[in-house]
Scaffold this active site. Structure first.
Site, PDB file in Angstrom:
ATOM      1  N   MET A   1      44.137 -16.310 -43.344  1.00  0.00           N
ATOM      2  CA  MET A   1      43.880 -14.907 -43.666  1.00  0.00           C
ATOM      3  C   MET A   1      45.165 -14.091 -43.585  1.00  0.00           C
ATOM      4  O   MET A   1      45.423 -13.231 -44.426  1.00  0.00           O
ATOM      5  CB  MET A   1      42.804 -14.335 -42.728  1.00  0.00           C
ATOM      6  CG  MET A   1      42.278 -12.977 -43.138  1.00  0.00           C
ATOM      7  SD  MET A   1      41.613 -12.959 -44.808  1.00  0.00           S
ATOM      8  CE  MET A   1      39.862 -13.106 -44.494  1.00  0.00           C
TER       9      MET A   1
ATOM     10  N   PHE B   1      45.799  -8.954  -3.273  1.00  0.00           N
ATOM     11  CA  PHE B   1      45.784 -10.185  -4.050  1.00  0.00           C
ATOM     12  C   PHE B   1      44.569 -10.242  -4.974  1.00  0.00           C
ATOM     13  O   PHE B   1      43.445 -10.008  -4.547  1.00  0.00           O
ATOM     14  CB  PHE B   1      45.790 -11.392  -3.101  1.00  0.00           C
ATOM     15  CG  PHE B   1      45.750 -12.707  -3.829  1.00  0.00           C
ATOM     16  CD1 PHE B   1      46.828 -13.113  -4.613  1.00  0.00           C
ATOM     17  CD2 PHE B   1      44.645 -13.534  -3.745  1.00  0.00           C
ATOM     18  CE1 PHE B   1      46.795 -14.315  -5.294  1.00  0.00           C
ATOM     19  CE2 PHE B   1      44.603 -14.744  -4.429  1.00  0.00           C
ATOM     20  CZ  PHE B   1      45.683 -15.138  -5.200  1.00  0.00           C
ATOM     21  N   GLN B   2      44.808 -10.555  -6.212  1.00  0.00           N
ATOM     22  CA  GLN B   2      43.774 -10.642  -7.254  1.00  0.00           C
ATOM     23  C   GLN B   2      42.951  -9.355  -7.374  1.00  0.00           C
ATOM     24  O   GLN B   2      41.748  -9.395  -7.603  1.00  0.00           O
ATOM     25  CB  GLN B   2      42.866 -11.862  -7.030  1.00  0.00           C
ATOM     26  CG  GLN B   2      43.613 -13.176  -7.234  1.00  0.00           C
ATOM     27  CD  GLN B   2      42.712 -14.378  -7.445  1.00  0.00           C
ATOM     28  OE1 GLN B   2      41.614 -14.434  -6.909  1.00  0.00           O
ATOM     29  NE2 GLN B   2      43.174 -15.354  -8.217  1.00  0.00           N
TER      30      GLN B   2
ATOM     31  N   GLU C   1      37.580 -18.096 -18.299  1.00  0.00           N
ATOM     32  CA  GLU C   1      36.583 -17.020 -18.262  1.00  0.00           C
ATOM     33  C   GLU C   1      36.258 -16.465 -19.648  1.00  0.00           C
ATOM     34  O   GLU C   1      35.138 -16.016 -19.891  1.00  0.00           O
ATOM     35  CB  GLU C   1      37.039 -15.879 -17.340  1.00  0.00           C
ATOM     36  CG  GLU C   1      37.018 -16.215 -15.857  1.00  0.00           C
ATOM     37  CD  GLU C   1      38.297 -16.864 -15.361  1.00  0.00           C
ATOM     38  OE1 GLU C   1      39.158 -17.220 -16.207  1.00  0.00           O
ATOM     39  OE2 GLU C   1      38.447 -17.033 -14.140  1.00  0.00           O
TER      40      GLU C   1
ATOM     41  N   LYS D   1      33.791  -7.910  -2.308  1.00  0.00           N
ATOM     42  CA  LYS D   1      33.384  -9.074  -1.517  1.00  0.00           C
ATOM     43  C   LYS D   1      32.625  -8.682  -0.251  1.00  0.00           C
ATOM     44  O   LYS D   1      31.596  -9.287   0.080  1.00  0.00           O
ATOM     45  CB  LYS D   1      34.629  -9.885  -1.154  1.00  0.00           C
ATOM     46  CG  LYS D   1      34.316 -11.253  -0.571  1.00  0.00           C
ATOM     47  CD  LYS D   1      35.604 -12.053  -0.379  1.00  0.00           C
ATOM     48  CE  LYS D   1      35.269 -13.475   0.072  1.00  0.00           C
ATOM     49  NZ  LYS D   1      36.510 -14.263   0.268  1.00  0.00           N
TER      50      LYS D   1
END
Lengths: 174, 555
Positions: free
Chosen positions: B468, B110-111, B48, B160
């Site tokens: 760096m 969940f999630q 993502e 959802k």
């Protein structure tokens, strides 16, 4: 460091308090007092925020608040004429023989008794911060069991307003 | 239709042609609706973070709103870095996330994550859609907020069950946001005041930032600079907003800016800040920054004015409109003395590097890259030394040709952003200049790049070190190099082969001179691995606490 009183009109939407409080926290601004409630319009809430800081800090606070989409209007009313009030409830330990004394003090501050227990007495009192502080100090010798303050609310005097203008709408952004 | 179907309709109405995303459970209804869209192309990324950076790269090159989409929970949290990146660089973006059904919100299901809570400080605004009917207005507002005023990312979180709810679809024609009214037109009296100050100034310097790009004001900036004969320095975000080969150009200022830009600022009597925010990497030491200058600050975001340094003339407005209003008021002033001084500063303190040691220097690669492209390419970068060398040695000619993470300094941005840039600017040559550290942060997006058939040339300035950080440790930790040296790298030529594209390895200047142009010009993607010395520093450099006039040479 001066204290500034900001009247902030916001959308009455879920999360708006988090947005404002979160902004203060992450930018390192200290909130002295914060009171929130809805206005005469269902879709608009009003926050009265007291912030301590110098002029440039208050300017940043105001500008950053303005960036929040849910913030409609900000007025720094500190330098205007305004009335401000706070409500306090104090529960004091008071044996029956002390009740009269505490009620006498309450009378001086025009506080009212809102509850009476066997060993406690609870007062409510409104006024500006100075009066509330004085009331609290006067009751301290009797033993304060519990104290809760609403935070300051304020309104401009006379023909000046902090308002959105226009007609009321109930279907604002969520 | 369902809210999910309405969402796709809304995106089509907003002229969205591409969205970058990754599917999952909670976002399933939206993907099902996308299945039926013929107008929106969905680019499946590999992670993502790739989706959000790609949407960012797409937005930077096209000027349009970038759109990305992910599911709830880990899908949403994987977007967070990219959202912060877009927020810091004021990139217009709309992010759509799936959320668990409303009945499960707040139950640690969940999630489930509170993504609107998480992204509160890194979005311009965000929405948790609770009422299905509000979807069209929310999407309309999101695109409006993302693309107007000071642009930024706006997130819409859709549970959802809401996505599956049927609504009567009607797309609003206007947006009503009473708390959001950006100021575009600069105040006329302030504009007059600015014109008068410019007329009196002897040593003006224009300090132009990302606002020039965001407001498409490059041509106005060029006219303005030429009209008042004032040198121009760009912030990193402002690069490509002014022609890099123009005699009035001073290059980048600040931490790794040119000595002549920093000294011109220090000697200046009038600093004209345009769409820049006096960032700490630019100003360095507030007390010694532009000490002799009257400061004009033009910005569309009122909160930037006076945030860092005191401003003599603040002006809130869109830089393009302000410059347009200012141009007719300007008088031609003879500034030959000041321009002569600038010329001598440039001659005295040129941007340079040593080529003596025989190794392939990273700056040389950038110079040759410019020779190959003559500035006619989109350059995406990652973050680190290679990014600063690009800023110093690649002379950008046109706006929106630099795609790089400025404010957040986000390693791993480069490859997915190059993917988005390639899709957002069809027909343009896209070159990613990256480091061996940065590339490996989001290397999985090579799959997306190949799958989409994108012609991105990946130039790795490979020094086997986090350069760096190594440089910081050399100067601030007395050379105690901790956790910066890589003891293993994949064979990048073989890696290229694994993805079915050519790979090149250049170890000497001769290799580059012989092979770079051909590798760049050959159609199709490629990995060009340039082995460069680990000890090379970005120079000049302003040490922490110093003023920009005190830059040291650390080459």
């Amino acid at each position: 460091m001066e204290k500034h009183t900001l009247s902030v009109l916001v959308e009455n939407s879920p999360g708006v308090l988090t947005r404002v409080a979160g902004l203060f926290a992450r930018r390192g601004f200290n909130i002295d007092s914060l009171a929130v409630g809805r206005t005469d319009r269902n879709d608009v809430s009003r926050m009265t925020i007291v912030v301590e800081g110098d002029r440039s800090l208050i300017e940043q606070v105001t500008k950053q608040l303005h960036k929040l989409i849910d913030v409609i209007k900000i007025s720094n009313i500190t330098e205007e004429e305004y009335v401000d009030r706070e409500l306090v409830m104090v529960k004091v330990g008071a044996e029956p023989n002390q009740r009269v004394e505490t009620m006498h003090i309450a009378g001086i501050f025009r506080a009212r008794v809102v509850d009476l227990g066997r060993k406690t007495i609870t007062f409510e009192c409104t006024g500006n911060a100075g009066k509330i502080n004085a009331f609290e100090e006067s009751l301290r010798p009797y033993g304060i069991k519990e104290l809760v303050r609403t935070g300051k609310i304020a309104m401009l005097r006379g023909n000046k307003f902090v308002s959105v203008g226009g007609t009321s709408r109930d279907d604002e952004e969520d | 239709m369902t809210v999910a179907e309405a969402l796709v309709q809304c995106l089509e109405r907003e002229n969205v042609d591409t969205i970058f995303g990754y599917p999952g459970g909670a976002i399933l209804p939206v993907y099902d609706a996308l299945y039926h869209s013929s107008r929106i192309k969905h680019v499946l990324v590999r992670h993502e973070q790739g989706a959000v950076h790609a949407a960012d790269g797409y937005a930077r090159v096209s000027g349009k709103v970038g759109v990305c989409i992910a599911t709830s929970g880990p899908g949403a949290t994987n977007l967070v870095t990219g959202i912060a990146n877009a927020y810091m660089d004021s990139i217009p973006m709309v992010i759509i996330t799936g959320q668990v059904p409303t009945s499960q919100i707040g139950t640690d299901s969940f999630q489930e994550v509170d993504i609107t809570g998480i992204t509160l400080p890194i979005t311009k605004h965000n929405y948790l859609l609770k009422y299905p009917d509000r979807l069209p207005a929310v999407v309309k507002s999101a695109f409006h907020i993302a693309s107007t005023g000071r642009p930024g990312p706006v997130l819409i979180d859709i549970p959802k069950d809401i996505a599956q709810t049927k609504i009567a679809f009607k797309y609003p024609t206007s947006v009503r946001l009473r708390g959001y009214k950006p100021t575009y037109k600069g105040h006329p009296s302030k504009i007059k005041e600015i014109a008068a100050l410019i007329g009196k100034a002897k040593r003006p310097v224009i300090y132009a930032g990302g606002g020039i790009i965001a407001s498409n004001a490059s041509s106005e900036l060029l006219q303005f600079a030429e009209a008042i004969s004032a040198p121009v320095t760009n912030t990193f975000m402002g690069l490509a907003g002014f022609p890099g080969d123009h005699p009035l150009f001073l290059g980048m200022l600040g931490l790794h800016g040119t000595r002549y830009a920093n000294l011109a600022i220090t000697e200046s009597d009038l600093l004209i800040g345009l769409g820049a925010r006096f960032d700490d990497r630019v100003v360095m030491n507030i007390n010694t920054f532009a000490p002799k200058a009257t400061v004009i600050h033009v910005d569309i975001d009122p909160a930037e004015i006076g945030k860092v340094i005191g401003t003599n003339v603040p002006l809130v407005g869109d830089v393009k409109l302000v410059l347009k209003a200012l141009l007719p008021l300007l008088e031609k002033v003879d500034r030959s003395e000041w321009l002569e001084r600038i010329r001598s500063l440039k001659a005295e303190y040129p941007l340079t590097y040593s080529r003596a040691c025989g190794a392939l220097k990273p700056q040389f690669v950038i110079e040759q890259l410019w020779q190959c492209t003559k500035g006619d390419a989109i350059i995406a970068t990652d973050v680190g030394q290679h990014q600063m060398w690009v800023a110093q040695f690649y002379k950008f000619r046109e706006p929106r040709t630099l795609v790089s993470s400025g404010g957040l300094g986000c390693m791993g941005f480069g490859l997915p952003a190059a993917v988005g840039a390639c899709i957002g600017a069809p027909g343009r040559k896209v070159i990613l200049v990256t480091g061996d550290g940065s590339l490996q942060m989001t290397m999985q997006e090579l799959g997306t790049m190949i799958e989409q058939g994108l012609d991105v040339k990946i130039v790795i300035l490979n020094n086997y070190v986090l350069g760096m950080v190594r440089q910081l440790q050399e100067f601030y930790c007395e050379g105690r190099y901790m956790a910066v040296n890589f003891r293993f790298h994949p064979d990048f030529e073989l890696l290229a082969k694994a993805y079915g594209m050519p790979g090149y390895t250049f170890k000497t200047e001769e290799d580059v001179l012989r092979g770079l142009a051909e590798a760049i010009d050959k159609p199709g993607p490629a990995i060009i691995n340039c082995i460069v010395p680990a000890e090379e520093n970005v120079s000049p450099m302003v040490m922490a606490g110093s003023g920009i006039h005190e830059a040291i040479d650390c080459g």
